[in-house]
Design an enzyme around this catalytic site. Sequence first.
Site, PDB file in Angstrom:
ATOM      1  N   ASN A 109       0.817  -1.212   0.000  1.00 51.41           N
ATOM      2  CA  ASN A 109       0.000   0.000   0.000  1.00 51.41           C
ATOM      3  C   ASN A 109       0.862   1.278   0.000  1.00 51.41           C
ATOM      4  O   ASN A 109       2.021   1.237  -0.388  1.00 51.41           O
ATOM      5  CB  ASN A 109      -1.059  -0.004   1.105  1.00 51.41           C
ATOM      6  CG  ASN A 109      -2.306   0.740   0.623  1.00 51.41           C
ATOM      7  OD1 ASN A 109      -2.343   1.957   0.673  1.00 51.41           O
ATOM      8  ND2 ASN A 109      -3.283   0.013   0.107  1.00 51.41           N
ATOM      9  N   ARG A 110       0.288   2.401   0.432  1.00 54.71           N
ATOM     10  CA  ARG A 110       0.875   3.703   0.110  1.00 54.71           C
ATOM     11  C   ARG A 110       1.722   4.307   1.223  1.00 54.71           C
ATOM     12  O   ARG A 110       1.413   4.138   2.397  1.00 54.71           O
ATOM     13  CB  ARG A 110      -0.243   4.690  -0.251  1.00 54.71           C
ATOM     14  CG  ARG A 110      -0.935   4.322  -1.540  1.00 54.71           C
ATOM     15  CD  ARG A 110      -2.161   5.180  -1.812  1.00 54.71           C
ATOM     16  NE  ARG A 110      -2.751   4.803  -3.096  1.00 54.71           N
ATOM     17  CZ  ARG A 110      -3.557   3.741  -3.278  1.00 54.71           C
ATOM     18  NH1 ARG A 110      -3.875   2.967  -2.264  1.00 54.71           N
ATOM     19  NH2 ARG A 110      -4.019   3.459  -4.478  1.00 54.71           N
ATOM     20  N   HIS A 135       2.913   0.100  -3.154  1.00 59.85           N
ATOM     21  CA  HIS A 135       3.359  -1.285  -3.318  1.00 59.85           C
ATOM     22  C   HIS A 135       4.843  -1.406  -3.693  1.00 59.85           C
ATOM     23  O   HIS A 135       5.221  -2.178  -4.576  1.00 59.85           O
ATOM     24  CB  HIS A 135       2.504  -1.988  -4.384  1.00 59.85           C
ATOM     25  CG  HIS A 135       1.056  -2.165  -4.001  1.00 59.85           C
ATOM     26  ND1 HIS A 135       0.620  -2.248  -2.707  1.00 59.85           N
ATOM     27  CD2 HIS A 135      -0.070  -2.277  -4.777  1.00 59.85           C
ATOM     28  CE1 HIS A 135      -0.705  -2.412  -2.688  1.00 59.85           C
ATOM     29  NE2 HIS A 135      -1.149  -2.419  -3.917  1.00 59.85           N
ATOM     30  N   HIS A 209      -1.244 -10.144  -3.275  1.00 57.87           N
ATOM     31  CA  HIS A 209      -2.251  -9.328  -3.952  1.00 57.87           C
ATOM     32  C   HIS A 209      -3.121 -10.161  -4.895  1.00 57.87           C
ATOM     33  O   HIS A 209      -3.345  -9.783  -6.043  1.00 57.87           O
ATOM     34  CB  HIS A 209      -1.543  -8.207  -4.710  1.00 57.87           C
ATOM     35  CG  HIS A 209      -2.344  -6.969  -4.877  1.00 57.87           C
ATOM     36  ND1 HIS A 209      -3.449  -6.906  -5.706  1.00 57.87           N
ATOM     37  CD2 HIS A 209      -2.220  -5.746  -4.323  1.00 57.87           C
ATOM     38  CE1 HIS A 209      -3.946  -5.675  -5.662  1.00 57.87           C
ATOM     39  NE2 HIS A 209      -3.215  -4.953  -4.822  1.00 57.87           N
ATOM     40  N   TYR A 211      -6.382 -11.418  -6.595  1.00 55.44           N
ATOM     41  CA  TYR A 211      -7.749 -10.950  -6.846  1.00 55.44           C
ATOM     42  C   TYR A 211      -8.630 -12.196  -6.902  1.00 55.44           C
ATOM     43  O   TYR A 211      -8.381 -13.081  -7.726  1.00 55.44           O
ATOM     44  CB  TYR A 211      -7.855 -10.256  -8.206  1.00 55.44           C
ATOM     45  CG  TYR A 211      -7.242  -8.886  -8.329  1.00 55.44           C
ATOM     46  CD1 TYR A 211      -5.865  -8.697  -8.227  1.00 55.44           C
ATOM     47  CD2 TYR A 211      -8.045  -7.785  -8.618  1.00 55.44           C
ATOM     48  CE1 TYR A 211      -5.309  -7.436  -8.396  1.00 55.44           C
ATOM     49  CE2 TYR A 211      -7.491  -6.524  -8.792  1.00 55.44           C
ATOM     50  CZ  TYR A 211      -6.133  -6.354  -8.669  1.00 55.44           C
ATOM     51  OH  TYR A 211      -5.581  -5.117  -8.849  1.00 55.44           O
ATOM     52  N   ASP A 281     -11.686   0.698  -0.869  1.00 52.45           N
ATOM     53  CA  ASP A 281     -10.250   0.515  -1.076  1.00 52.45           C
ATOM     54  C   ASP A 281      -9.598   0.987   0.220  1.00 52.45           C
ATOM     55  O   ASP A 281      -8.891   1.981   0.232  1.00 52.45           O
ATOM     56  CB  ASP A 281      -9.792   1.332  -2.289  1.00 52.45           C
ATOM     57  CG  ASP A 281      -8.355   1.011  -2.681  1.00 52.45           C
ATOM     58  OD1 ASP A 281      -7.729   0.174  -2.000  1.00 52.45           O
ATOM     59  OD2 ASP A 281      -7.861   1.604  -3.654  1.00 52.45           O
ATOM     60  N   GLN A 319      -6.460  -4.852   3.971  1.00 51.13           N
ATOM     61  CA  GLN A 319      -6.921  -3.953   2.908  1.00 51.13           C
ATOM     62  C   GLN A 319      -7.995  -4.690   2.130  1.00 51.13           C
ATOM     63  O   GLN A 319      -7.750  -5.772   1.588  1.00 51.13           O
ATOM     64  CB  GLN A 319      -5.754  -3.595   1.974  1.00 51.13           C
ATOM     65  CG  GLN A 319      -6.093  -2.571   0.899  1.00 51.13           C
ATOM     66  CD  GLN A 319      -6.068  -1.128   1.411  1.00 51.13           C
ATOM     67  OE1 GLN A 319      -5.573  -0.867   2.512  1.00 51.13           O
ATOM     68  NE2 GLN A 319      -6.601  -0.204   0.633  1.00 51.13           N
ATOM     69  N   GLU A 347      -5.935  -8.006   1.460  1.00 54.87           N
ATOM     70  CA  GLU A 347      -4.489  -7.995   1.669  1.00 54.87           C
ATOM     71  C   GLU A 347      -4.194  -7.809   3.153  1.00 54.87           C
ATOM     72  O   GLU A 347      -4.425  -6.737   3.705  1.00 54.87           O
ATOM     73  CB  GLU A 347      -3.874  -6.854   0.859  1.00 54.87           C
ATOM     74  CG  GLU A 347      -4.154  -6.945  -0.625  1.00 54.87           C
ATOM     75  CD  GLU A 347      -4.257  -5.564  -1.275  1.00 54.87           C
ATOM     76  OE1 GLU A 347      -3.282  -4.809  -1.261  1.00 54.87           O
ATOM     77  OE2 GLU A 347      -5.342  -5.233  -1.793  1.00 54.87           O
TER      78      GLU A 347
HETATM   79  C1  BGC Z   1      -4.721  -0.660  -3.551  1.00 54.88           C
HETATM   80  C2  BGC Z   1      -5.503  -0.025  -4.677  1.00 54.88           C
HETATM   81  C3  BGC Z   1      -4.786  -0.308  -5.969  1.00 54.88           C
HETATM   82  C4  BGC Z   1      -4.702  -1.800  -6.128  1.00 54.88           C
HETATM   83  C5  BGC Z   1      -4.049  -2.233  -7.410  1.00 54.88           C
HETATM   84  C6  BGC Z   1      -4.646  -2.117  -3.813  1.00 54.88           C
HETATM   85  O1  BGC Z   1      -3.907  -2.745  -2.814  1.00 54.88           O
HETATM   86  O2  BGC Z   1      -5.301  -0.395  -2.303  1.00 54.88           O
HETATM   87  O3  BGC Z   1      -5.654   1.356  -4.478  1.00 54.88           O
HETATM   88  O4  BGC Z   1      -5.472   0.261  -7.047  1.00 54.88           O
HETATM   89  O5  BGC Z   1      -3.996  -2.328  -5.044  1.00 54.88           O
HETATM   90  O6  BGC Z   1      -3.026  -1.449  -7.776  1.00 54.88           O
END
Ligand code: BGC
Length: 382
Positions: A109-110, A135, A209, A211, A281, A319, A347
Amino acid sequence: MSTSRRTVLAGAAAAAATLTATGTAHAWSGRLPSRELFGQLADGTKVYRWTLANGGTRLKVLSYGGIVQSLEIPDRRGRHANVSLGFDNLADYVAKSPYFGALIGRYGNRIAKGRFTLDGHSYQLPLNDGPNSLHGGDRGFDKRVWDIEPFTHGSDVGLVLRYVSPDGEAGYPGTLRVTVTYTLTAGGEWRIDYAATTDRATVVNLTSHTYFQLAGEGSGGVHDHTLELAAARYTPVDSTLIPTGELATVARTPFDFRRAKAIGADLREPHPQIVYGKGIDHNFVLDKGLTARPEYALTVGEPASGRVMRMYTTEPGMQFYSGNFLDGTLEGTSGRLYRQGDGFCLESQHFPDSPNRPEFPTTVLRPGAVLRSTTVHAFSTR
Ligand code: BGC
């Protein structure tokens, strides 16, 4: 389709035939994982795809990014489907993957403005998400080639993935030695154990990550899946998805999943946080907190197939990303386009932007200490 791509697919089909499910929920037993060539990077590095199967679960894992390229589990009638989004070729993973199935590091994350200060030193990371670093920056662990070793241990089968991130890579201090172990148990659980050490103080937040679409990859939206998430609080964000620092209650908000609720139920609520995230998100503060052993976090269910996934983790946060930025431009593994909400991510993690939030659980790792983190995905049907 190129010849090499066709060869890879033919190889994959042959591998699948030897492991074909019998229609029962426990078709596979724990044989040593095998590998096949999946593709080649521009610099000539070969990328392998490993297949491991145990109980009702089969995983296909790439040495590039430690990517889970396929995750097959049975439905309530024993029919297997791949329930993870991905691509059928390496070039798409390299060029345009939104982290499908990948290992994330050094920091999941950020981090605000890609900046943090540690022990009096300031660090600047690459900005790859508007004003922020996401990431691990533009070349995170999802774009590195991992060394992979297969194992069997009792009735478990698995892979040990190793990567050494040099001091200064992607702007982070310290040589970080990372080991990630993917284990499939005889009961079909998929367990991820993370371990890391450093030779200089640094910050680390590792996650995976994948999906998910429990009805099967490429079969449409996930909004009718139900989610129960043991989190009474979440971390609201600003318009660039950086936490404000508040641990807000989920009560009377679209973020309340304390009782099972359809993922899509409140995604169209005009709540400012839903507007910022284009859906959900957000990081949820797990009620159990940071724990030494993996403890219960959540249950996801897909009504039509009956597939259920429970997650247990040592991490304090989760997340939940409702696939908001999928926009119909990516062609998935089975040749269908992924549109908004066609998959979701869960996540396990420390909270976003922790290096700039001393009040959050710390993500600092120092020499001599070992970072350990475990997340378990348990599959069943109902
Ligand atoms: C983030 C999203 C992002 C995604 C794919 C997630 O873990 O929270 O904001 O767009 O990853 O990049």
